[in-house]
Design a protein around this motif. Structure first.
Motif, PDB file in Angstrom:
ATOM      1  N   ARG A  32      -7.204  -0.110   0.141  1.00 28.73           N
ATOM      2  CA  ARG A  32      -6.264   0.268   1.199  1.00 28.73           C
ATOM      3  C   ARG A  32      -6.990   1.018   2.307  1.00 28.73           C
ATOM      4  NH1 ARG A  32      -1.164   3.638  -0.721  1.00 28.73           N
ATOM      5  NH2 ARG A  32      -2.734   5.277  -0.903  1.00 28.73           N
ATOM      6  N   ARG A  33      -7.896   1.918   1.927  1.00 27.45           N
ATOM      7  CA  ARG A  33      -8.675   2.656   2.921  1.00 27.45           C
ATOM      8  C   ARG A  33      -9.535   1.717   3.769  1.00 27.45           C
ATOM      9  NH1 ARG A  33      -8.173   8.436   3.715  1.00 27.45           N
ATOM     10  NH2 ARG A  33      -6.959   9.152   1.922  1.00 27.45           N
ATOM     11  N   GLY A  81      -8.614  -1.181   4.638  1.00 25.39           N
ATOM     12  CA  GLY A  81      -7.733  -2.059   5.401  1.00 25.39           C
ATOM     13  C   GLY A  81      -7.453  -3.388   4.739  1.00 25.39           C
ATOM     14  N   ARG A  82      -7.859  -3.553   3.491  1.00 23.99           N
ATOM     15  CA  ARG A  82      -7.625  -4.815   2.767  1.00 23.99           C
ATOM     16  C   ARG A  82      -6.310  -4.678   1.993  1.00 23.99           C
ATOM     17  NH1 ARG A  82     -13.626  -5.158   0.237  1.00 23.99           N
ATOM     18  NH2 ARG A  82     -12.683  -6.746  -1.111  1.00 23.99           N
ATOM     19  N   LEU A  83      -5.215  -4.718   2.741  1.00 27.00           N
ATOM     20  CA  LEU A  83      -3.906  -4.336   2.199  1.00 27.00           C
ATOM     21  C   LEU A  83      -3.388  -5.318   1.152  1.00 27.00           C
ATOM     22  CD1 LEU A  83      -2.196  -3.125   5.502  1.00 27.00           C
ATOM     23  CD2 LEU A  83      -3.241  -1.735   3.709  1.00 27.00           C
ATOM     24  N   THR A 128       2.066   0.648   0.169  1.00 25.95           N
ATOM     25  CA  THR A 128       1.051  -0.382   0.424  1.00 25.95           C
ATOM     26  C   THR A 128       1.700  -1.742   0.653  1.00 25.95           C
ATOM     27  OG1 THR A 128      -0.424   0.867  -1.034  1.00 25.95           O
ATOM     28  CG2 THR A 128      -1.126  -1.338  -0.415  1.00 25.95           C
ATOM     29  N   ALA A 157       3.127  -1.764   4.126  1.00 27.13           N
ATOM     30  CA  ALA A 157       2.059  -1.911   5.131  1.00 27.13           C
ATOM     31  C   ALA A 157       1.500  -3.325   5.156  1.00 27.13           C
ATOM     32  CB  ALA A 157       0.939  -0.913   4.836  1.00 27.13           C
TER      33      ALA A 157
END
Length: 545
Positions: free
Chosen positions: A412-413, A415-417, A444, A447
Motif C-alpha cells: 500500500r505504501r 501505491g500497489r493498491l 485499502t 482506495a
C-alpha cells in the motif's frame, strides 16, 4: 407354520421397515433442530439412542397385537377366519412407501439445494482428508489453565502464543491468528459454530497445569465439521524448555498426521530446535510476546522490558533479540517517527543492535527476517528493502498472518493498491476477528476502487463492531467514495471523536467531498488545537486549511 412365515403374516417385517424409515426422518429433524436452536451435540445421539431402544418394544407389540375394526386385540384372541392381517399389510405397504418418498425428498433437498448453506466456509472437506488443492485450516483455542496460581495461568497463555507462532511457520496447514481465537477462551460454544465463525476445518483445544517443577499438558484435535476426535494426548513432563519445545513439535506432527500431510525435513528440524535452554529467559520471552500482541504503548514498553530481561538471561537467545528489535522499532515509529515529531534516535540504534544479534544467533528464521523488514519499514521508510526481507520471511512462514498483513501495508505504501488489497484479504482469512485488519483492509479496498468487496467487508464489520470508531469511519468512507452518498457519510462521520491522523484525513476528505467547508474547517481547527505538540500534523492541518 414356520417362524419366518408367521413373522411375515403378522406384519412384523413391515412394521420394522416403517420404523426404520420413520427413525431416519426423525434423526434429520433432530439434526436440523440442533443447528437451528443451538442444542448440544449430545441431542442427536440421545434421539438415536431412544429410537434404538424403542425398536424391540415396537416389534414385540406388532407380534402380540393386531389392528381390527374393533380396535387393538391380542393375536391369540382372533381366529384365522376373522383375521385381517392381509388388509393391514396393504395399509402398512402404503405407509412405508409414503415415508420412503418423504425420505427421498428430504435427502434430495439436503443434497442438492441446502448443501452449500450447511457447510461453513471455507469447508471443502467432507472428511478429515483434505483435497489436494486446499490447505486445511486449524484454530488453536486458548489453553485452559488448570491451576489457579499465577505461574500456571501465565504459562498457559504464553505457551499458546508461542505454539501458534511455530505452527504458522508450517506449509502443511494454515493457523488462525491468536487475535481471533482469544475471544473463545473459556467459551461454551459448540465447536462446529466456532469452526464456522473462524473458517477453520479443525480445532485444537487443551489445558496446562504447572505443579512445582513439573507440567501437565493435554491436547486434542477435533474435526470441526463432524465433531470427530482425531487425536488426543496427555504429556507429563519436567518443566524445562526442552520438554516444552518437544511437546510443541509433537503436537505439530500429530496435526499433520491427522490431516494426512507431511512436514518437510526442514520444518521438522525447525520444530526440533531449542531457542533457549534457560527457563527463566523463555518465561520472560513469553511475557514479551503477550505484551507485544496488544499493540498499545504501555504494552510495547512492557514487551521491551521483558525481551531485555530474556536476552540478559540468555545472550544467545536469537528469537528474543529479533522480537526486541521489532518492539523497539515499533516504539520509535509510534512515538514520533510516523509524523516526524522528534523521534528517539537511541531506539533505532538499539533496534539495529538487537537485529544484528538476532542475525548472528538465529539467521534466516521468520522472526529475524520479519524484524529486518520492520527495521527498514518503520526505521527508514525504505519500503522496497523491507519488501525484499519480507519475501524471505514469507518463504519460511507462508501462513503467518502478521507477515501477510505487513506485506499488504508495504504494498500500500508503494501505491500497489490491488496487490495490497489481495494480501490484506488473505491475512483476514487467518485473522477474521481482528478489528484493526477490518479497518485497514476496508480503507485499502476503497482506495483501490474495489467497492463491491468494500461494501461486503464493511457491512460485516459494522455488524460485529458497531461502536468501533475506525469501523464507523470506514462505513462513512464507503458511503462517500463508493456510493457518493454524502448524507450517510456525514451522519457516520459525526458519530466519532477524531483521535488519529488517518481519521482526521478521512473526515476532512468527506466534508470536502460534500462541499461542506465550514464543517471541514471546524474539524481541522479542533484537531490542530489538540495536536499542538505534533509539528508534522499541525503542518498538515495548516496545509489543509
Amino acid at each position: 407354520m414356520s417362524l419366518f412365515n408367521e413373522l411375515k403374516r403378522r406384519n412384523v417385517f413391515r412394521v420394522a421397515a416403517g420404523y426404520a424409515v420413520l427413525s431416519w426422518l426423525l434423526l434429520q429433524v433432530a439434526d436440523v433442530l440442533k443447528d437451528t436452536i443451538g442444542l448440544p451435540d449430545l441431542w442427536v445421539k440421545a434421539v438415536l439412542g431412544m429410537l434404538v431402544i424403542g425398536l424391540l418394544p415396537v416389534l414385540i407389540f406388532s407380534w402380540i397385537y393386531e389392528m381390527t375394526p374393533e380396535g387393538l386385540k391380542r393375536e391369540k384372541e382372533i381366529s384365522p377366519e376373522t383375521s385381517i392381517t392381509s388388509h393391514t399389510a396393504k395399509k402398512l405397504d402404503i405407509t412405508v412407501i409414503v415415508l420412503l418418498v418423504i425420505a427421498i425428498g428430504v435427502f434430495a433437498i439436503d443434497k442438492f439445494t441446502m448443501a452449500p448453506a450447511n457447510v461453513a466456509a471455507p469447508a471443502p472437506f467432507a472428511d478429515t482428508t483434505p483435497s489436494l488443492n486446499v490447505i486445511p485450516v486449524v484454530a488453536v483455542l486458548p489453553l485452559q489453565a488448570l491451576s489457579t496460581d499465577e505461574e500456571g495461568i501465565f504459562l498457559a497463555s504464553g505457551l499458546h502464543d508461542d505454539l501458534l507462532t511455530r505452527l504458522a511457520r508450517l506449509h502443511a496447514f494454515k493457523v488462525i491468528s491468536r487475535t481471533s481465537v482469544m475471544e473463545y477462551a473459556g467459551t461454551t460454544k459448540n465447536l462446529r459454530d466456532i469452526g464456522a465463525e473462524l473458517g477453520a476445518n479443525f480445532i485444537l483445544e487443551g489445558g496446562l497445569q504447572a505443579i512445582g517443577g513439573n507440567v501437565r499438558i493435554n491436547a486434542q484435535l477435533i474435526n470441526a465439521l463432524t465433531d470427530e476426535h482425531l487425536w488426543a494426548e496427555t504429556y507429563n513432563r519436567a518443566l524445562t524448555t526442552a520438554n516444552l519445545f518437544d511437546v510443541q513439535a509433537d503436537i505439530a506432527g500429530a496435526i499433520a498426521d491427522a490431516m494426512h500431510t507431511a512436514l518437510s525435513p526442514g520444518e521438522i528440524e525447525q520444530l526440533g530446535g531449542i531457542p533457549t535452554d534457560n527457563l527463566k529467559a523463555y518465561e520472560a520471552f513469553l511475557r514479551g510476546k503477550d505484551c507485544r500482541g496488544r499493540l498499545t504503548m504501555p504494552a510495547i514498553h512492557g514487551s521491551i522490558a521483558a525481551y531485555r530481561e530474556a536476552v540478559g538471561l540468555d545472550p544467545e537467545f536469537g528469537e528474543a533479540w529479533a522480537d526486541l528489535s521489532l518492539s523497539l522499532i515499533r516504539q520509535y515509529w509510534e512515538e514520533g517517527a510516523e509524523d516526524g515529531a522528534s523521534p528517539n534516535k537511541a531506539l533505532i540504534d538499539e533496534a539495529k543492535h538487537a537485529l544484528t544479534r538476532a542475525q548472528e544467533f538465529d539467521p534466516g528464521t521468520a522472526s529475524t527476517l520479519q524484524a529486518e523488514s520492520s527495521y527498514y519499514y518503520y526505521g527508514f521508510r525504505d519500503y522496497s528493502s523491507a519488501l525484499i526481507a519480507l519475501g524471505k520471511a514469507e518463504a519460511v512462514a507462508p501462513n503467518d498472518p502478521r507477515v501477510i498483513s505487513l506485506r499488504g501495508y508495504l504494498l500500500r505504501r508503494l501505491g500497489r493498491l490491488g496487490e495490497a488489497s489481495d494480501a490484506l484479504l488473505r491475512a483476514m482469512e487467518l485473522d477474521p476477528n481482528s478489528v484493526s485488519l477490518y479497518r485497514e483492509t476496508n480503507d485499502t479496498l476503497v482506495a483501490a476502487a474495489r467497492c463491491d468487496e468494500a461494501h461486503a467487508l464493511i457491512k460485516d464489520a459494522i455488524r460485529k463492531y458497531p461502536n468501533d470508531e475506525g469501523i464507523v469511519m470506514g462505513y462513512g468512507s464507503v458511503a462517500a467514495v463508493c456510493d457518493r452518498d454524502m448524507k450517510t457519510a456525514i451522519d457516520y462521520v459525526l458519530r466519532i471523536d477524531v483521535s488519529t491522523l488517518q481519521q482526521l484525513q478521512a473526515v476532512t476528505d468527506i466534508f470536502m467531498y460534500s462541499h461542506d467547508t465550514d464543517k471541514a474547517i471546524k474539524a481541522l481547527t479542533d484537531a490542530r488545537d489538540s495536536w499542538v505538540q505534533r509539528p508534522t500534523i499541525s503542518l498538515m492541518i495548516d496545509n489543509y486549511l
